[in-house]
Scaffold this motif. Structure first.
Motif, short mmCIF file in Angstrom:
data_model
loop_
_atom_site.label_atom_id
_atom_site.label_comp_id
_atom_site.label_asym_id
_atom_site.label_seq_id
_atom_site.Cartn_x
_atom_site.Cartn_y
_atom_site.Cartn_z
N LYS A 75 -5.18 10.58 4.11
CA LYS A 75 -6.54 10.32 3.65
C LYS A 75 -7.48 11.42 4.12
CE LYS A 75 -7.80 5.82 3.87
NZ LYS A 75 -7.85 4.48 4.51
N CYS A 131 -1.65 4.39 6.99
CA CYS A 131 -2.66 4.58 8.03
C CYS A 131 -2.20 3.83 9.29
CB CYS A 131 -4.01 4.05 7.57
SG CYS A 131 -4.46 4.67 5.93
N CYS A 158 0.84 -1.19 0.00
CA CYS A 158 0.00 0.00 0.00
C CYS A 158 0.88 1.25 0.00
CB CYS A 158 -0.94 0.01 1.20
SG CYS A 158 -2.19 1.30 1.04
N TYR A 184 -0.10 4.03 1.19
CA TYR A 184 -0.49 4.85 2.34
C TYR A 184 0.04 4.27 3.64
CZ TYR A 184 -3.64 7.54 -0.64
OH TYR A 184 -4.16 8.36 -1.61
N CYS A 187 -3.59 0.35 10.45
CA CYS A 187 -3.73 -0.73 9.46
C CYS A 187 -2.48 -1.59 9.36
CB CYS A 187 -4.04 -0.12 8.10
SG CYS A 187 -4.17 -1.35 6.79
#
Ligand code: SF4
Length: 410
Positions: A183, A70, A66, A68, A73
């Protein structure tokens, strides 16, 4: 190192378990002449992992890479975990093989974000398209829509998937910014709004034209992560209620945050808040099927759901002035508020009391859970076995019964 499909399966099925939005109800797809499988509105066979999560579908991530980061996660880019990515063909073959062996009745497919939302979603769609058009697969398909996805891509996803979901994850923009700064909620609400309009158009066309092309017939859902940020149950249930009323979502799923990170932006939990997650599902059920308003379940004074008692019981204990309810005369709305009386029992009570006055034995036969309902109902004008109208005493009696029941298990 090149991974085998089995090795990828281990990594990507494990990574997918954090997404709980996997129920299959709400869609109807019949088998065709030379097709494979079908989906019924009643849902499919469900099974559960040790922690009670539903794994009824082949539940996979296309990849756990990914772009990103976060904090909550497991697939975040800074996390040092083994990474893998399926090819389109691998997921198609796995689905067909598992389906033919009767292991699964559908596919739940999500993904980390490869390059951008559209690039990733196009790959998810290729899998669904291949299953539907090349393999004539009529089982259930739930596809994840990656926040930021374009309308063209969603249009195609809706042709092949039964259900689509865009995950809101963190309930407020403020908390999202703190733990997933790349995000924002706009990138979730924009596709969600589009899908709401598009699904409503499809439902309208379906009413008017028998052969209207399907578009996500199982509707859309979302997932909220609970406990990674400070929002109360009051905030979460108000948000869910708005999602049901404004976005017409079929389901909001609540995923207790699994502590997988020592990031200091996250709470230091020892275990996922599974009881809280369960209470939210019970409260959600009351909103959707029992006609409760959010403020009857949680309010400014009681912002958190009680962890020791279910929300319907807590509503009754906080509102003893409304009880006992006479089951022979009460309105449906009040019958639905009696602990231990479900929707089915309410329907049976209303039908049966047209012909006779109902007593204790009738209610038991109907399926009322008398051990809970007894404190809140009256039959023939007399309260039934009410030990007290003091909510604390009732709570203690219920807790003692619960303890006795648990002891008899050992
Ligand atoms: S974008 Fe999704 S998969 Fe990627 S880190 Fe965030 S929550 Fe995880």
């Amino acid at each position: 190192m090149k991974l085998s499909t089995n090795e990828k399966l281990q990594i990507l099925a494990d990574a997918a378990k954090y997404d709980v939005s996997c129920a299959s109800s709400g869609s109807n797809r019949k088998n065709t002449a030379n097709g494979l499988g079908n989906t019924s509105k009643m849902g499919i066979c469900h099974s559960y992992t040790e922690d009670g999560r539903c794994i009824s579908l082949l539940k996979l991530l296309l990849t756990n890479y990914c772009i990103y980061d976060c904090a909550y996660c497991v697939s975040r880019k800074s996390n040092d975990v083994p990474r893998a990515a399926f090819t389109v063909k691998e997921v198609v073959d796995l689905t067909i093989n598992f389906y033919k062996r009767n292991y699964i009745e559908g596919l739940f497919l999500s993904s980390g974000i490869f390059k951008n939302a559209d690039y990733t979603n196009e790959r998810l769609i290729r899998i669904a398209k291949s299953l539907r058009t090349e393999h004539h697969f009529n089982g259930y398909i739930h596809l994840k829509i990656i926040p930021g996805c374009s309308e063209e891509v969603m249009e195609e996803a809706g042709l092949y998937a039964d259900r689509l979901s865009v995950n809101l994850e963190i309930p407020t923009e403020r908390s999202l910014k703190k733990i997933a700064p790349e995000k924002n909620h706009t990138s979730v609400y924009t596709p969600m709004n589009y899908l709401t309009g598009r699904i409503s158009l499809y439902n309208d066309e379906k009413r008017r034209f028998k052969n209207a092309p399907k578009f996500a017939p199982g509707g859309q859902s979302t997932q909220l992560v609970v406990g990674a940020s400070p929002e109360s149950d009051f905030d979460i249930l108000h948000l869910a209620n708005n999602l049901y009323s404004d976005q017409k979502l079929r389901r909001v799923y609540y995923s207790g945050y699994i502590p997988i990170s020592d990031d200091n932006r996250l709470p230091a939990l020892k275990a996922p808040p599974l009881i809280r997650e369960n209470r939210l599902y019970q409260a959600d059920w009351l909103l959707r099927y029992y006609g409760f308003t959010v403020d009857e379940i949680v309010n400014e004074q009681h912002q958190q759901l009680d962890l020791t008692m279910d929300p319907k019981m807590m509503f009754a204990l906080r509102n003893m002035h409304l009880f006992p309810v006479n089951v022979n005369t009460a309105e449906r709305e009040m019958l639905l508020r009696i602990p231990g009386v479900g929707v089915k029992s309410v329907n049976m009570i209303i039908k049966a009391r047209k012909f006779r006055r109902l007593g204790y034995e009738h209610l038991k036969k109907i399926g009322v859970a008398m051990n809970r309902a007894q404190y809140f109902i009256e039959v023939s004008g007399r309260p039934l076995g009410m030990v007290s109208s003091d909510p604390d005493k009732i709570k203690m009696a219920l807790a003692a019964r619960e303890k006795r029941n648990q002891l008899t298990l050992f």
